[in-house]
Design a protein around this motif. Structure first.
Motif, PDB file in Angstrom:
ATOM      1  N   UNK A   1      -7.168   8.427  -2.672  1.00  0.00           N
ATOM      2  CA  UNK A   1      -5.730   8.361  -2.572  1.00  0.00           C
ATOM      3  C   UNK A   1      -5.186   7.687  -3.827  1.00  0.00           C
ATOM      4  N   UNK A   2      -4.235   8.338  -4.481  1.00  0.00           N
ATOM      5  CA  UNK A   2      -3.544   7.752  -5.626  1.00  0.00           C
ATOM      6  C   UNK A   2      -2.054   7.788  -5.329  1.00  0.00           C
ATOM      7  N   UNK A   3      -1.407   6.632  -5.531  1.00  0.00           N
ATOM      8  CA  UNK A   3       0.017   6.514  -5.270  1.00  0.00           C
ATOM      9  C   UNK A   3       0.739   6.064  -6.524  1.00  0.00           C
ATOM     10  N   UNK A   4       1.878   6.672  -6.793  1.00  0.00           N
ATOM     11  CA  UNK A   4       2.765   6.199  -7.846  1.00  0.00           C
ATOM     12  C   UNK A   4       3.865   5.401  -7.158  1.00  0.00           C
ATOM     13  N   UNK A   5       3.943   4.116  -7.491  1.00  0.00           N
ATOM     14  CA  UNK A   5       4.917   3.237  -6.855  1.00  0.00           C
ATOM     15  C   UNK A   5       5.686   2.455  -7.910  1.00  0.00           C
ATOM     16  N   UNK A   6       6.896   2.054  -7.542  1.00  0.00           N
ATOM     17  CA  UNK A   6       7.700   1.176  -8.383  1.00  0.00           C
ATOM     18  C   UNK A   6       7.998  -0.079  -7.599  1.00  0.00           C
ATOM     19  N   UNK A   7       7.649  -1.222  -8.181  1.00  0.00           N
ATOM     20  CA  UNK A   7       7.896  -2.529  -7.594  1.00  0.00           C
ATOM     21  C   UNK A   7       9.248  -3.007  -8.097  1.00  0.00           C
ATOM     22  N   UNK A   8      10.182  -3.203  -7.170  1.00  0.00           N
ATOM     23  CA  UNK A   8      11.529  -3.634  -7.526  1.00  0.00           C
ATOM     24  C   UNK A   8      11.606  -5.149  -7.532  1.00  0.00           C
ATOM     25  N   UNK A   9      12.568  -5.688  -8.255  1.00  0.00           N
ATOM     26  CA  UNK A   9      12.765  -7.133  -8.305  1.00  0.00           C
ATOM     27  C   UNK A   9      12.344  -7.702  -9.639  1.00  0.00           C
ATOM     28  N   UNK A  10      12.638  -8.970  -9.815  1.00  0.00           N
ATOM     29  CA  UNK A  10      12.305  -9.622 -11.077  1.00  0.00           C
ATOM     30  C   UNK A  10      13.243  -9.170 -12.188  1.00  0.00           C
ATOM     31  N   UNK A  11      12.833  -9.392 -13.431  1.00  0.00           N
ATOM     32  CA  UNK A  11      13.658  -9.019 -14.573  1.00  0.00           C
ATOM     33  C   UNK A  11      13.741  -7.515 -14.768  1.00  0.00           C
ATOM     34  N   UNK A  12      12.666  -6.813 -14.433  1.00  0.00           N
ATOM     35  CA  UNK A  12      12.666  -5.362 -14.569  1.00  0.00           C
ATOM     36  C   UNK A  12      11.714  -4.755 -13.539  1.00  0.00           C
ATOM     37  N   UNK A  13      11.962  -3.496 -13.223  1.00  0.00           N
ATOM     38  CA  UNK A  13      11.094  -2.797 -12.285  1.00  0.00           C
ATOM     39  C   UNK A  13       9.779  -2.480 -12.984  1.00  0.00           C
ATOM     40  N   UNK A  14       8.695  -2.486 -12.199  1.00  0.00           N
ATOM     41  CA  UNK A  14       7.380  -2.165 -12.758  1.00  0.00           C
ATOM     42  C   UNK A  14       6.782  -1.004 -11.975  1.00  0.00           C
ATOM     43  N   UNK A  15       6.233  -0.050 -12.691  1.00  0.00           N
ATOM     44  CA  UNK A  15       5.614   1.119 -12.061  1.00  0.00           C
ATOM     45  C   UNK A  15       4.104   1.017 -12.151  1.00  0.00           C
ATOM     46  N   UNK A  16       3.444   1.470 -11.089  1.00  0.00           N
ATOM     47  CA  UNK A  16       1.987   1.443 -11.010  1.00  0.00           C
ATOM     48  C   UNK A  16       1.482   2.750 -10.436  1.00  0.00           C
ATOM     49  N   UNK A  17       0.270   3.106 -10.810  1.00  0.00           N
ATOM     50  CA  UNK A  17      -0.490   4.130 -10.106  1.00  0.00           C
ATOM     51  C   UNK A  17      -1.640   3.384  -9.446  1.00  0.00           C
ATOM     52  N   UNK A  18      -1.629   3.366  -8.124  1.00  0.00           N
ATOM     53  CA  UNK A  18      -2.657   2.654  -7.363  1.00  0.00           C
ATOM     54  C   UNK A  18      -3.588   3.671  -6.727  1.00  0.00           C
ATOM     55  N   UNK A  19      -4.879   3.367  -6.769  1.00  0.00           N
ATOM     56  CA  UNK A  19      -5.850   4.313  -6.211  1.00  0.00           C
ATOM     57  C   UNK A  19      -6.833   3.583  -5.308  1.00  0.00           C
ATOM     58  N   UNK A  20      -7.606   4.354  -4.601  1.00  0.00           N
ATOM     59  CA  UNK A  20      -8.666   3.807  -3.766  1.00  0.00           C
ATOM     60  C   UNK A  20      -8.131   2.950  -2.641  1.00  0.00           C
ATOM     61  N   UNK A  21      -8.920   1.937  -2.292  1.00  0.00           N
ATOM     62  CA  UNK A  21      -8.575   1.077  -1.155  1.00  0.00           C
ATOM     63  C   UNK A  21      -7.329   0.231  -1.417  1.00  0.00           C
ATOM     64  N   UNK A  22      -7.077  -0.127  -2.664  1.00  0.00           N
ATOM     65  CA  UNK A  22      -5.878  -0.907  -2.972  1.00  0.00           C
ATOM     66  C   UNK A  22      -4.633  -0.056  -2.700  1.00  0.00           C
ATOM     67  N   UNK A  23      -4.652   1.191  -3.137  1.00  0.00           N
ATOM     68  CA  UNK A  23      -3.544   2.094  -2.850  1.00  0.00           C
ATOM     69  C   UNK A  23      -3.399   2.355  -1.361  1.00  0.00           C
ATOM     70  N   UNK A  24      -4.510   2.528  -0.697  1.00  0.00           N
ATOM     71  CA  UNK A  24      -4.500   2.759   0.750  1.00  0.00           C
ATOM     72  C   UNK A  24      -3.926   1.546   1.493  1.00  0.00           C
ATOM     73  N   UNK A  25      -4.286   0.349   1.047  1.00  0.00           N
ATOM     74  CA  UNK A  25      -3.785  -0.870   1.669  1.00  0.00           C
ATOM     75  C   UNK A  25      -2.273  -0.980   1.497  1.00  0.00           C
ATOM     76  N   UNK A  26      -1.768  -0.703   0.292  1.00  0.00           N
ATOM     77  CA  UNK A  26      -0.325  -0.743   0.081  1.00  0.00           C
ATOM     78  C   UNK A  26       0.366   0.290   0.965  1.00  0.00           C
TER      79      UNK A  26
END
Length: 96
Positions: A1-26
């Protein structure tokens, strides 16, 4: 599983591609919303490690200790995602 996510908040938004169990956990945390997830309900041998990895990336995740009964009574953790996250698309390009 690979997810493209954007974390909102802070000074600027941050985008990630999360895979494997970390992506599954999110993904599980996002689906659970305020109910949160536990290793009792969603068996994962290293759930705490995946939560730790997400926290290192900047995701804010609350931990609540809950008692449980059974042959081995004790406590387990319930994790709740507090960060605002936008789930953009999966690896196949489909919207989620």
């Amino acid at each position: 599983m690979k997810l493209n996510v954007t974390l909102l908040g802070g000074d600027c938004h941050r985008s990630f591609t999360l895979s494997g169990r970390v992506g599954q956990t999110l993904h599980h945390l996002m689906q659970a919303k305020g109910q949160g997830v536990t290793s009792l309900e969603n068996p994962a041998l290293r759930l705490a490690a995946y939560i730790h990895s997400l926290r290192e990336l900047g995701f804010v995740i609350d931990t609540e200790s809950e008692p449980h009964d059974g042959p081995y009574p004790g406590y387990h953790a319930r994790y709740r995602l507090l960060s605002k996250v936008i789930l953009e698309r999966d690896q196949d390009g489909g919207a989620i």
